[in-house]
Design a protein around this motif. Structure first.
Motif, PDB file in Angstrom:
ATOM      1  N   VAL A  17      -1.013  -0.742   0.755  1.00  0.00           N
ATOM      2  CA  VAL A  17      -1.726   0.136   1.327  1.00  0.00           C
ATOM      3  C   VAL A  17      -0.315   0.647   1.235  1.00  0.00           C
ATOM      4  O   VAL A  17       0.413   0.450   1.943  1.00  0.00           O
ATOM      5  N   MET A  18      -0.465   2.260   1.360  1.00  0.00           N
ATOM      6  CA  MET A  18       0.550   2.876   1.888  1.00  0.00           C
ATOM      7  C   MET A  18       0.276   3.572   3.019  1.00  0.00           C
ATOM      8  O   MET A  18      -0.798   4.233   3.798  1.00  0.00           O
ATOM      9  N   VAL A  19       1.351   3.099   3.873  1.00  0.00           N
ATOM     10  CA  VAL A  19       1.285   3.836   5.944  1.00  0.00           C
ATOM     11  C   VAL A  19       1.552   4.718   6.122  1.00  0.00           C
ATOM     12  O   VAL A  19       3.252   5.019   5.782  1.00  0.00           O
ATOM     13  N   ALA A  20       0.750   6.141   5.994  1.00  0.00           N
ATOM     14  CA  ALA A  20       2.006   6.952   5.848  1.00  0.00           C
ATOM     15  C   ALA A  20       1.457   8.844   6.609  1.00  0.00           C
ATOM     16  O   ALA A  20       0.041   8.123   7.732  1.00  0.00           O
ATOM     17  N   THR A  21       2.047   9.507   7.074  1.00  0.00           N
ATOM     18  CA  THR A  21       2.109  10.829   7.516  1.00  0.00           C
ATOM     19  C   THR A  21       1.491  11.514   6.605  1.00  0.00           C
ATOM     20  O   THR A  21       1.299  11.029   6.059  1.00  0.00           O
ATOM     21  N   ILE A  22       0.932  12.296   6.419  1.00  0.00           N
ATOM     22  CA  ILE A  22      -0.012  13.532   6.253  1.00  0.00           C
ATOM     23  C   ILE A  22       0.543  14.226   5.262  1.00  0.00           C
ATOM     24  O   ILE A  22       0.632  14.993   4.338  1.00  0.00           O
TER      25      ILE A  22
END
Length: 643
Positions: A290-295
Motif C-alpha cells: 500500500v503506497m501512501v502518497a501525495t499527488i
C-alpha cells in the motif's frame, strides 16, 4: 492496413480483438493523420500509438518518439516492449554519457522502433538536432504525446514545458502526432487543441465510465481509523494507493497502517530521491504493498492490479479525483475508490485557490471545478451519473465519440438514461436525507449577528458553540450568549451542523476568510456572501444526507481470500494459479521488471483455467503473443504439469 495492425495486435501483444475505438484510432494514425485521444486509464491508450509505431516502422517510416513526463513510465513501457520483442529505448537522466550516446547512435541507425523522452529533453538543442537528422532522412514515423492534459492551465497537472511541444508541428510538418490523455473536461480539451495546434486532428473520446470501480465517499471523522477499517474489511493483503494532501499526513497515515500490520510505504517529494525510487520499485515489483502518497505519485504508474485507491483528503477537482481513482483496477477486475471527506477539506481547498497568485479568471474556473467535486461528495444521487456528467457523458448512453463520424458515436440523446449504476455507495445503500434548511438559516443568521455585534469574524467552532448554547470562555468574552440565536440549534448534533456548514460552502451560500493573529497564527473564519441571501430568505432549501455511524473494527485476521483474478477458478485451478504466480515472480526478478510485465494476473488465470498440455493449447490465451510463447511457453507448461 487493418489486417497488418491486427497481425501486430495478435502476434506481438497476444490479443484477438481491438477494444472500443482502438481500431479506428490505430488505422487513422497508421495512415499518417493527427489524432487527439481521450481514453480512461486501463482503456488501452498505449496500444493506440504502440501498434502504429510498429506498423509504420515496418513500412519504412522510421522511429516513433513518445513524449512522456515520468521516468518510471518510460522504464516500464520499454521493458514491456522488450518482452514482446519490440526495439525500444529511453533517454532520461538515469543514463550516463556513454549510455546516452549508444541510444543516440541506435536511433540514427534506425535500430529503435519507439524512443521515450521527457518534454524537457525533447526541447534541448542536442535532441532537436537528432530529430532534424531523422527528419531529413525521412525516418520520423510519429510523435506520441502522452498525458496531453499537462499542456493546459485548466488541467489538473499543468506543466509549462508541454507548451513548447508546438515545435513538433512547426518544425516537423508532415510527421503525424497523436496526443493522449485519460482526463480532460471540455475546457481542457479545447486548450489541448489550441496549445498543440491540433485543430485539424480527429478527436476520439471514449466513454469515461470505469464500470469495474466502485465509488464510495464517507463523512470524515477519524480518517486514519476509517481507512484502516476499510482496508481490513475489504482489501486485506491487496495492493493500493492512499492519497494525502500533505507530506506530514503521508508519514502519519503510513505509520498508522504499518503499526496495524499493513505493508505500507510513504512517498512524497520531501523524501530523498533514492528512497522514493526504492519505495516505488517495491510497490511495482512486490505484491500487497500500500503506497501512501501525495499527488507527486501515480501519473504513468502502470501497475494493473491496484485493488483500491483511497483519499483521506479531498483532491482539488473532479479531474484529479478521476485520474487518481483510475489507477485502480487497470486490469479490468473489481477495484474500489474510497474517499473520506469533511468540512476542513472544503475550507483548505478554497483557501488554496483564494491565496494562489493566479488571476481572478483562473481562480473563478478553479472554484467552479471545486464546486463540482463538492457536489459529487455531497450528492445523494448516483456517484457515477454525476461523475460522467462532468465529462459531458450521459450514463447508459455510452461515450465513444469520433469527430469524423459523429453519427456513429454515442447513442441518441432521446434514449432514456439509466440513473442507477449499482456500483457506488449511493446506489448500493441509498442514503437517508433530512431537510437542513432551518438549521442553515439559523447558522447564517448567527454568523451575521456575531459579526455585527463584535465587528470580528469567527470560525466554525465558535459559531457552533453559539447555536448549540455552549457558554465557553470565548462566547462570554464577546457576550455572544446574548445573541437572539444563542442555543437555537440545541436539537441538532455537532456532526449534523458541520454537515450543514459543509453544504453551505458547497453550494456557495457561505464563504471563508483567512484571519491572522498578532502572533502570526492564521485560521479560517466564516463570512456571508451573495449566495447567502436565497437561503436566509427561504428561497433555497438545503437537503443533507444523514450522518451514519460506522461499526467498530473487528479483530484483525489475515485474509485467506484468493486473488481477484482467481476468484472464479476451481480448487485445482487456483493451485495452478498460485504456482504460476510464484514462477512469474522468479522470472520478473531475473529480468528486473515488474511481474505484470511478464504476464498479467488475468493471463495467468486464463492459463490456470485452460491447463494447457502443449504449446498449441497455450497459444491463443489472451496476453500471450509470439515472442512470449517462444520465451516462456515451455516453462509455463512445466508449471501446469505437462508431460
Amino acid at each position: 492496413m487493418t489486417s497488418l495492425a491486427h497481425t501486430v495486435l495478435q502476434d506481438a501483444f497476444g490479443y484477438a480483438h481491438f477494444r472500443g475505438s482502438q481500431q479506428a484510432i490505430v488505422d487513422h494514425v497508421i495512415g499518417g493523420d493527427d489524432a487527439l485521444v481521450l481514453m480512461p486509464t486501463g482503456g488501452g491508450k498505449s496500444l493506440c500509438y504502440q501498434i502504429p509505431a510498429i506498423v509504420r516502422q515496418q513500412q519504412g517510416h522510421g522511429t516513433t518518439i513518445v513524449i512522456s513526463p515520468l521516468i518510471a513510465l518510460m522504464h516500464d513501457q520499454v521493458s514491456a516492449m522488450h518482452e514482446i520483442g519490440v526495439d525500444a529505448a529511453f533517454l532520461n537522466s538515469t543514463l550516463d554519457y556513454d549510455q546516452t550516446r549508444d541510444v543516440e547512435l541506435q536511433l540514427l541507425s534506425g535500430g529503435i522502433t519507439l524512443l521515450y523522452v521527457a518534454p524537457e529533453r525533447l526541447n534541448t538543442p542536442r535532441f532537436l538536432g537528432l530529430l532534424d537528422e531523422l527528419h531529413a532522412m525521412g525516418k520520423l514515423a510519429l510523435f506520441a504525446i502522452d498525458e496531453a492534459h499537462c499542456v493546459s492551465q485548466w488541467g489538473h497537472d499543468f506543466r509549462p514545458e508541454y507548451r513548447e511541444l508546438t515545435v513538433l508541428h512547426q518544425r516537423y510538418a508532415g510527421v503525424p502526432r497523436i496526443a493522449l490523455t485519460a482526463t480532460a473536461d471540455a475546457l481542457t480539451r479545447a486548450d489541448i487543441v489550441e496549445r498543440m495546434q491540433l485543430e485539424s486532428a480527429r478527436v476520439f473520446i471514449s466513454s469515461f465510465d470505469r464500470a469495474n470501480i466502485r465509488y464510495t465517499i464517507v463523512e470524515k471523522k477519524d480518517a486514519s481509523a476509517q481507512l484502516l477499517r476499510f482496508i481490513e474489511r475489504e482489501h486485506d493483503g491487496d495492493a493500493g494507493v492512499v492519497y494525502c494532501l500533505s507530506r506530514k499526513k503521508v508519514e502519519e497515515v503510513a505509520q498508522t497502517l504499518c503499526d496495524a500490520g499493513v505493508n505500507a510505504l510513504p512517498y512524497h517529494a520531501g523524501l530523498g530521491a533514492e528512497l522514493r525510487q526504492k519505495n516505488q520499485s517495491r510497490f511495482l515489483r512486490e505484491e500487497g504493498i500500500v503506497m501512501v502518497a501525495t499527488i507527486a505519485f501515480g501519473m504513468g504508474i502502470n501497475k494493473p492490479d491496484v485493488r483500491f485507491v483511497a483519499h483521506v483528503d479531498m483532491p482539488k477537482n473532479i479531474e484529479s479525483y478521476y485520474q487518481e481513482t483510475g489507477r485502480g483496477g487497470r486490469d479490468g477486475l473489481p477495484a474500489d475508490a474510497w474517499m473520506a471527506y469533511g468540512y476542513r477539506d472544503v475550507v483548505s481547498q478554497r483557501s488554496m485557490i483564494d491565496e494562489s497568485p493566479a488571476g481572478d479568471a483562473f481562480k473563478q474556473v478553479m472554484r467552479g471545478k471545486l464546486d463540482a467535486l463538492l457536489g459529487l461528495a455531497e450528492g445523494t444521487d448516483c456517484r457515477r451519473v454525476r461523475l460522467l456528467a462532468y465529462f459531458d457523458e450521459v450514463y447508459g448512453q455510452g461515450g465513444d465519440y469520433d469527430s469524423a463520424h459523429p453519427e456513429a458515436s454515442a447513442a441518441s440523446a432521446e434514449k432514456a438514461p439509466r440513473y442507477q449504476c449499482g456500483n457506488c455507495d449511493n446506489c448500493l445503500n441509498p442514503p437517508k436525507t433530512w431537510d437542513g434548511t432551518d438549521a442553515a438559516r439559523k447558522l447564517l443568521s448567527t454568523i451575521y449577528r456575531a459579526h455585527a455585534a463584535s465587528q470580528v469574524t469567527f470560525g466554525a467552532t465558535h459559531i457552533l458553540d453559539i447555536v448549540r448554547g455552549k457558554e465557553t470562555d470565548k462566547v462570554r468574552q464577546f457576550s455572544h450568549q446574548q445573541l437572539s440565536t444563542f442555543g437555537l440549534c440545541q436539537d441538532y448534533t455537532e456532526p449534523q451542523l458541520r454537515g450543514v456548514l459543509r453544504q453551505l460552502l458547497a453550494i456557495g451560500a457561505l464563504a471563508t476568510q483567512k484571519m491572522q493573529t498578532e502572533a502570526g497564527y492564521s485560521f479560517e473564519t466564516l463570512v456571508l456572501c451573495d449566495g447567502s441571501r436565497a437561503v436566509l430568505r427561504g428561497e433555497q432549501t438545503v437537503e443533507l444526507r444523514e450522518s451514519t455511524a460506522e461499526r467498530s473494527p473487528s479483530k484483525r485476521q489475515r485474509s485467506t481470500k484468493p486473488a481477484v483474478a482467481a476468484q472464479n477458478l476451481g480448487p485445482d485451478e487456483q493451485v495452478r494459479f498460485i504456482n504460476l504466480k510464484a514462477w512469474r515472480t522468479e522470472v520478473a526478478k531475473e529480468h528486473n521488471v515488474p511481474a505484470y510485465v511478464v504476464f498479467a494476473d488475468a493471463t495467468l488465470a486464463a492459463i490456470a483455467q485452460r491447463n494447457p498440455q502443449s504449446l498449441d493449447e497455450l497459444q491463443g490465451v489472451s496476453g500471450i503473443g509470439v515472442k512470449k510463447l517462444e520465451a516462456y511457453g515451455e516453462a509455463v507448461l512445466r508449471v501446469c504439469g505437462a508431460e
